[in-house]
Design a protein around this motif. Sequence first.
Motif, PDB file in Angstrom:
ATOM      1  N   PRO A  93      33.739  50.901  37.733  1.00 38.87           N
ATOM      2  CA  PRO A  93      35.199  50.803  37.763  1.00 38.87           C
ATOM      3  C   PRO A  93      35.782  50.855  39.183  1.00 38.87           C
ATOM      4  O   PRO A  93      36.852  50.295  39.431  1.00 38.87           O
ATOM      5  N   ILE A  94      35.097  51.511  40.105  1.00 36.50           N
ATOM      6  CA  ILE A  94      35.569  51.531  41.492  1.00 36.50           C
ATOM      7  C   ILE A  94      35.473  50.124  42.078  1.00 36.50           C
ATOM      8  O   ILE A  94      36.394  49.649  42.741  1.00 36.50           O
ATOM      9  N   GLY A  95      34.360  49.438  41.823  1.00 30.99           N
ATOM     10  CA  GLY A  95      34.217  48.054  42.273  1.00 30.99           C
ATOM     11  C   GLY A  95      35.227  47.142  41.604  1.00 30.99           C
ATOM     12  O   GLY A  95      35.789  46.247  42.246  1.00 30.99           O
ATOM     13  N   LEU A  96      35.474  47.366  40.331  1.00 25.26           N
ATOM     14  CA  LEU A  96      36.470  46.580  39.604  1.00 25.26           C
ATOM     15  C   LEU A  96      37.856  46.774  40.213  1.00 25.26           C
ATOM     16  O   LEU A  96      38.580  45.802  40.461  1.00 25.26           O
ATOM     17  N   ALA A  97      38.219  48.031  40.475  1.00 28.14           N
ATOM     18  CA  ALA A  97      39.529  48.308  41.066  1.00 28.14           C
ATOM     19  C   ALA A  97      39.638  47.710  42.463  1.00 28.14           C
ATOM     20  O   ALA A  97      40.690  47.192  42.839  1.00 28.14           O
ATOM     21  N   ALA A  98      38.561  47.754  43.215  1.00 27.17           N
ATOM     22  CA  ALA A  98      38.583  47.167  44.565  1.00 27.17           C
ATOM     23  C   ALA A  98      38.804  45.661  44.497  1.00 27.17           C
ATOM     24  O   ALA A  98      39.537  45.099  45.305  1.00 27.17           O
ATOM     25  N   ALA A  99      38.178  45.018  43.536  1.00 26.70           N
ATOM     26  CA  ALA A  99      38.335  43.563  43.406  1.00 26.70           C
ATOM     27  C   ALA A  99      39.733  43.189  42.952  1.00 26.70           C
ATOM     28  O   ALA A  99      40.195  42.082  43.215  1.00 26.70           O
ATOM     29  N   LEU A 100      40.429  44.102  42.292  1.00 22.33           N
ATOM     30  CA  LEU A 100      41.756  43.802  41.757  1.00 22.33           C
ATOM     31  C   LEU A 100      42.889  44.225  42.673  1.00 22.33           C
ATOM     32  O   LEU A 100      44.051  44.160  42.281  1.00 22.33           O
ATOM     33  N   ARG A 106      42.588  44.288  51.873  1.00 26.64           N
ATOM     34  CA  ARG A 106      42.557  45.600  51.218  1.00 26.64           C
ATOM     35  C   ARG A 106      41.347  45.719  50.302  1.00 26.64           C
ATOM     36  O   ARG A 106      40.731  46.769  50.222  1.00 26.64           O
ATOM     37  N   ALA A 107      41.023  44.647  49.619  1.00 28.65           N
ATOM     38  CA  ALA A 107      39.843  44.668  48.746  1.00 28.65           C
ATOM     39  C   ALA A 107      38.579  44.885  49.561  1.00 28.65           C
ATOM     40  O   ALA A 107      37.716  45.684  49.181  1.00 28.65           O
ATOM     41  N   ALA A 108      38.472  44.202  50.688  1.00 24.62           N
ATOM     42  CA  ALA A 108      37.285  44.366  51.536  1.00 24.62           C
ATOM     43  C   ALA A 108      37.208  45.778  52.106  1.00 24.62           C
ATOM     44  O   ALA A 108      36.127  46.386  52.137  1.00 24.62           O
ATOM     45  N   ALA A 109      38.346  46.334  52.522  1.00 27.41           N
ATOM     46  CA  ALA A 109      38.348  47.694  53.064  1.00 27.41           C
ATOM     47  C   ALA A 109      37.968  48.714  51.989  1.00 27.41           C
ATOM     48  O   ALA A 109      37.188  49.642  52.243  1.00 27.41           O
ATOM     49  N   LEU A 110      38.504  48.531  50.782  1.00 26.21           N
ATOM     50  CA  LEU A 110      38.179  49.453  49.691  1.00 26.21           C
ATOM     51  C   LEU A 110      36.712  49.330  49.296  1.00 26.21           C
ATOM     52  O   LEU A 110      36.041  50.338  49.040  1.00 26.21           O
ATOM     53  N   LEU A 111      36.187  48.117  49.246  1.00 26.80           N
ATOM     54  CA  LEU A 111      34.770  47.932  48.921  1.00 26.80           C
ATOM     55  C   LEU A 111      33.867  48.513  50.003  1.00 26.80           C
ATOM     56  O   LEU A 111      32.829  49.101  49.696  1.00 26.80           O
ATOM     57  N   LEU A 155      36.496  39.967  40.051  1.00 29.02           N
ATOM     58  CA  LEU A 155      36.924  38.734  40.721  1.00 29.02           C
ATOM     59  C   LEU A 155      37.549  37.710  39.775  1.00 29.02           C
ATOM     60  O   LEU A 155      38.591  37.140  40.095  1.00 29.02           O
ATOM     61  N   PRO A 156      36.969  37.443  38.591  1.00 22.67           N
ATOM     62  CA  PRO A 156      37.623  36.483  37.691  1.00 22.67           C
ATOM     63  C   PRO A 156      38.950  36.997  37.123  1.00 22.67           C
ATOM     64  O   PRO A 156      39.826  36.213  36.789  1.00 22.67           O
ATOM     65  N   LEU A 161      45.611  39.098  36.766  1.00 22.88           N
ATOM     66  CA  LEU A 161      46.429  40.260  37.116  1.00 22.88           C
ATOM     67  C   LEU A 161      47.592  39.862  38.027  1.00 22.88           C
ATOM     68  O   LEU A 161      48.680  40.424  37.925  1.00 22.88           O
ATOM     69  N   ARG A 162      47.410  38.895  38.872  1.00 20.02           N
ATOM     70  CA  ARG A 162      48.482  38.439  39.763  1.00 20.02           C
ATOM     71  C   ARG A 162      49.636  37.844  38.965  1.00 20.02           C
ATOM     72  O   ARG A 162      50.790  37.991  39.347  1.00 20.02           O
ATOM     73  N   ARG A 163      49.323  37.145  37.865  1.00 20.32           N
ATOM     74  CA  ARG A 163      50.374  36.522  37.057  1.00 20.32           C
ATOM     75  C   ARG A 163      51.113  37.530  36.204  1.00 20.32           C
ATOM     76  O   ARG A 163      52.209  37.287  35.778  1.00 20.32           O
ATOM     77  N   ALA A 164      50.474  38.683  35.941  1.00 20.22           N
ATOM     78  CA  ALA A 164      51.098  39.684  35.056  1.00 20.22           C
ATOM     79  C   ALA A 164      52.179  40.478  35.738  1.00 20.22           C
ATOM     80  O   ALA A 164      52.385  40.513  36.876  1.00 20.22           O
TER      81      ALA A 164
END
Length: 164
Positions: A93-100, A106-111, A155-156, A161-164
């Motif tokens: 879930p940490i990787g999932l949250a980083a990708a989102l 920010r995603a790269a820094a969090l990962l 990633l997919p 999430l951007r549209r929501a």
Amino acid sequence: MDGLPMFWPGLFASLVPAALLNRPVGRLLRTHWAVGFVLLLALGGVATLTLLPDHPRPFWQALSWSGAVRHCTLGVSGPRPPAEWLGPLLFAPIGLAAALTGSRGRAAALLLGAGLLPAGLEAVQYAVPALGHPCDTRDALAALLGLALGALLGLPARPVLRRA
């Protein structure tokens, strides 16, 4: 789960900061508040699993506990008991949250920060043998695998999430 008496109480205690801080974390990461909640809850689960003692005795008694041995296993492969796969499952879930998160930077820094977390946790487990968690490179590698799988799953979902 019998060898982890503090896991469920610690995870439930993680619900409070996750519920209180999910919106500020979501704003900081420029993403939905639910992503912040998942990230905080997963970090609480990882901290509970790796940093709380795996024995019910008080910490001051654990300092002289005969099972507290400072060593680090340097294996890469081998059979893993099912309870040891809980750590990588909590890193997904940490990787999932980083990708989102909102932006790629920010995603790269969090990962990157999350990728350094397993090594830091293993260093703490080595430095504080009274926790009862031996340092094991297989745990760090499995956590990195869980982190990568979570990021690949996120990633997919990023455009949705951007549209929501």
